[in-house]
Write a protein that holds these residues in place. Structure first.
Motif, PDB file in Angstrom:
ATOM      1  N   GLY A 162      -7.633   7.242  -0.875  1.00 45.27           N
ATOM      2  CA  GLY A 162      -6.787   6.224  -1.409  1.00 45.27           C
ATOM      3  C   GLY A 162      -7.481   5.670  -2.750  1.00 45.27           C
ATOM      4  N   ALA A 163      -6.645   4.749  -3.629  1.00 47.44           N
ATOM      5  CA  ALA A 163      -7.359   4.072  -4.657  1.00 47.44           C
ATOM      6  C   ALA A 163      -6.474   2.824  -5.103  1.00 47.44           C
ATOM      7  CB  ALA A 163      -7.332   5.240  -6.045  1.00 47.44           C
ATOM      8  N   VAL A 164      -7.166   2.041  -5.611  1.00 43.28           N
ATOM      9  CA  VAL A 164      -6.511   0.655  -6.239  1.00 43.28           C
ATOM     10  C   VAL A 164      -7.074   0.946  -7.468  1.00 43.28           C
ATOM     11  CG1 VAL A 164      -6.474  -1.874  -6.333  1.00 43.28           C
ATOM     12  CG2 VAL A 164      -7.025  -0.619  -4.085  1.00 43.28           C
ATOM     13  N   ASP A 204      -3.666  -0.195  -2.122  1.00 46.16           N
ATOM     14  CA  ASP A 204      -3.766   0.974  -2.452  1.00 46.16           C
ATOM     15  C   ASP A 204      -2.558   1.319  -3.538  1.00 46.16           C
ATOM     16  OD1 ASP A 204      -3.562   0.976   0.463  1.00 46.16           O
ATOM     17  OD2 ASP A 204      -2.384   2.741   0.026  1.00 46.16           O
ATOM     18  N   ASP A 205      -2.780   1.736  -4.546  1.00 45.53           N
ATOM     19  CA  ASP A 205      -1.630   2.097  -5.522  1.00 45.53           C
ATOM     20  C   ASP A 205      -1.481   3.401  -5.861  1.00 45.53           C
ATOM     21  OD1 ASP A 205      -3.673   2.400  -7.258  1.00 45.53           O
ATOM     22  OD2 ASP A 205      -3.119   0.311  -8.415  1.00 45.53           O
ATOM     23  N   TRP A 217      -9.664   7.705   4.595  1.00 46.19           N
ATOM     24  CA  TRP A 217     -10.217   7.141   3.508  1.00 46.19           C
ATOM     25  C   TRP A 217     -11.372   6.467   3.660  1.00 46.19           C
ATOM     26  CZ3 TRP A 217      -7.198   2.781   0.602  1.00 46.19           C
ATOM     27  CH2 TRP A 217      -7.845   2.473  -0.575  1.00 46.19           C
ATOM     28  N   GLY A 254       0.764  -1.128   0.051  1.00 46.63           N
ATOM     29  CA  GLY A 254       0.088  -0.087  -0.133  1.00 46.63           C
ATOM     30  C   GLY A 254       0.772   1.373  -0.016  1.00 46.63           C
ATOM     31  N   TYR A 256      -5.520   6.166   6.366  1.00 46.08           N
ATOM     32  CA  TYR A 256      -6.503   5.033   6.044  1.00 46.08           C
ATOM     33  C   TYR A 256      -7.544   5.387   6.613  1.00 46.08           C
ATOM     34  CZ  TYR A 256      -2.832   1.857   3.595  1.00 46.08           C
ATOM     35  OH  TYR A 256      -2.015   1.211   3.029  1.00 46.08           O
ATOM     36  N   ALA A 286      -2.398   7.430  -3.780  1.00 44.94           N
ATOM     37  CA  ALA A 286      -3.116   8.282  -2.553  1.00 44.94           C
ATOM     38  C   ALA A 286      -3.215   9.829  -2.845  1.00 44.94           C
ATOM     39  CB  ALA A 286      -2.454   7.945  -1.344  1.00 44.94           C
ATOM     40  N   SER A 345       1.560   8.339  -6.340  1.00 46.65           N
ATOM     41  CA  SER A 345       0.931   7.301  -7.479  1.00 46.65           C
ATOM     42  C   SER A 345       1.845   6.687  -7.939  1.00 46.65           C
ATOM     43  CB  SER A 345      -0.101   8.183  -8.455  1.00 46.65           C
ATOM     44  OG  SER A 345      -0.422   7.059  -9.265  1.00 46.65           O
TER      45      SER A 345
END
Length: 383
Positions: free
Chosen positions: A223-225, A243-244, A370, A196, A367, A246, A263
């Motif tokens: 955050g995002a995947v 997550d890859d 998020w 993450g 986290y 933020a 990112s």
């Protein structure tokens, strides 16, 4: 010239960061330059022993770089009283237990960040090290990057006036691993293995903002995947659930607003892999890993918004390069030298495990923000 030896148990240095930055460019570089000059005129020479699970990898690494000692037996290495310092650059999940074992063996400890996956454990291990009386440190490598040292020099000189805001951009495209091998390990994208980008990078942004701009007081983070499927080192497809990317906004002391995008899913069109743009009432500056450019109030152009004609101003022209004015050594090596002096001379050292816990605090708050879609305040840690 008199030399004295310091034995260092180095764990987890077959990985990219541990091998390149900590072993080769720091500990072995200090050894190969004849040691670290101390205040009494002697030189401190590191004598590392490499520790890992894979005997073939460890032996090959030791042989390639002239390291005489290696082992797969961590307990035996920690039992040797002639080695006084333990360093860890392995998995975050294993780190608290490893540090506690090293502390129980009476070793001073230095480790990569984050110190743990959770704040409670980070605080506990920092307290444990203090109670046991061992000297301890956490890596904070970005503070000794030439670009950030120049940025801090501008702040300390009063160049900015009152600082208003910070905009940070970090990241690059990490290939998925199918048609092009990935340039980061697969565990970075697996949540159950401690992956993450929030846990990885917000620890960095905590000490950067705290020390180069102003202390962090609260955070809002999304955050995002972005890429849910990747391929590992063996070419096997796996679910990338960590997550890859933020997108975080921080409120700093003095009502300074900072926003940093992190990112592994972006293609770079800027001066460096990371840049920090600081705006103040009297001037602005943009720093990367090595360079830093500034624009003072008197050099600021006066653009006029007119979408009907092409922009006539070259906005890059009015920025001046902040000179080096000194030779900057490798940032990891600089911090190793500082910590070694702290261990043998009791030289000042601020970046203890308590500072590492602050980084974990910010990541944990990121986290939480998020999950709950809200701002999170950061209370003072009692350690």
């Amino acid at each position: 010239m008199r030399q004295q030896r310091i034995g260092i148990v180095m764990h987890g240095v077959t990985g990219r960061m541990g091998m390149n930055q900590h072993l080769i460019r720091s500990v072995l570089a200090i050894r190969d330059q004849g040691g670290l000059a101390l205040a009494d005129g002697s030189r401190l020479v590191p004598d590392p022993i490499l520790v890992g699970r894979n005997a073939d990898k460890i032996e090959a690494l030791a042989t390639a770089h002239g390291v005489e000692r290696w082992t797969t037996d961590l307990d035996a290495a920690l039992a040797n009283p002639d080695d006084t310092l333990f360093f860890d650059a392995a998995s975050t999940q294993l780190r608290p237990a490893l540090l506690r074992k090293a502390i129980d063996a009476g070793k001073h400890i230095y480790c990569e960040k984050p110190v743990s996956e959770g704040l409670e454990e980070a605080v506990a291990i920092a307290r444990y090290a203090r109670e046991k009386g061992v000297k301890n440190g956490i890596v904070h490598d970005k503070l000794d990057l030439p670009g950030l040292r120049k940025l801090k020099r501008l702040r300390d000189s009063g160049f900015f006036g009152r600082i208003l805001s910070v905009r940070g951009e970090f990241g690059y495209w990490v290939f998925e691993g199918d048609w092009m091998p990935a340039q980061r390990p697969s565990w970075n994208y697996r949540a159950d293995e401690g992956g993450g980008i929030i846990s990885d990078m917000l620890c960095h942004w905590r000490y950067v903002l705290d020390n180069v701009v102003a202390p962090v007081k609260s955070v809002s983070c999304l955050g995002a995947v972005h890429i849910p499927t990747r391929w590992d080192e063996a070419g096997a497809e796996y679910s990338a659930d960590a997550d890859d990317a933020a997108y975080a906004t921080f409120l700093l002391e003095g009502d300074v607003v900072a926003h940093i995008n992190s990112s592994w899913c972006t293609r770079v069109r800027r001066d460096d892999l990371v840049t920090f743009h600081v705006d103040g009432t009297h001037g602005s500056a943009v720093a990367g890993l090595h360079s830093c450019r500034s624009q003072a109030r008197v050099n600021t152009p006066k653009p006029v918004w007119n979408p009907d004609v092409p922009q006539a101003l070259d906005f890059y022209e009015g920025w001046e390069e902040v000179p080096d004015n000194q030779v900057f050594d490798n940032g990891f090596k600089v911090q190793w030298e500082q910590f070694l002096r702290h261990v043998v001379e009791d030289a000042p050292w601020n970046y203890t495990l308590a500072e590492g816990a602050k980084g974990v605090q910010l990541a944990e708050a990121g986290y939480q923000s998020w999950r709950e879609r809200r701002w999170i305040d950061l209370p003072e840690l009692e350690i």
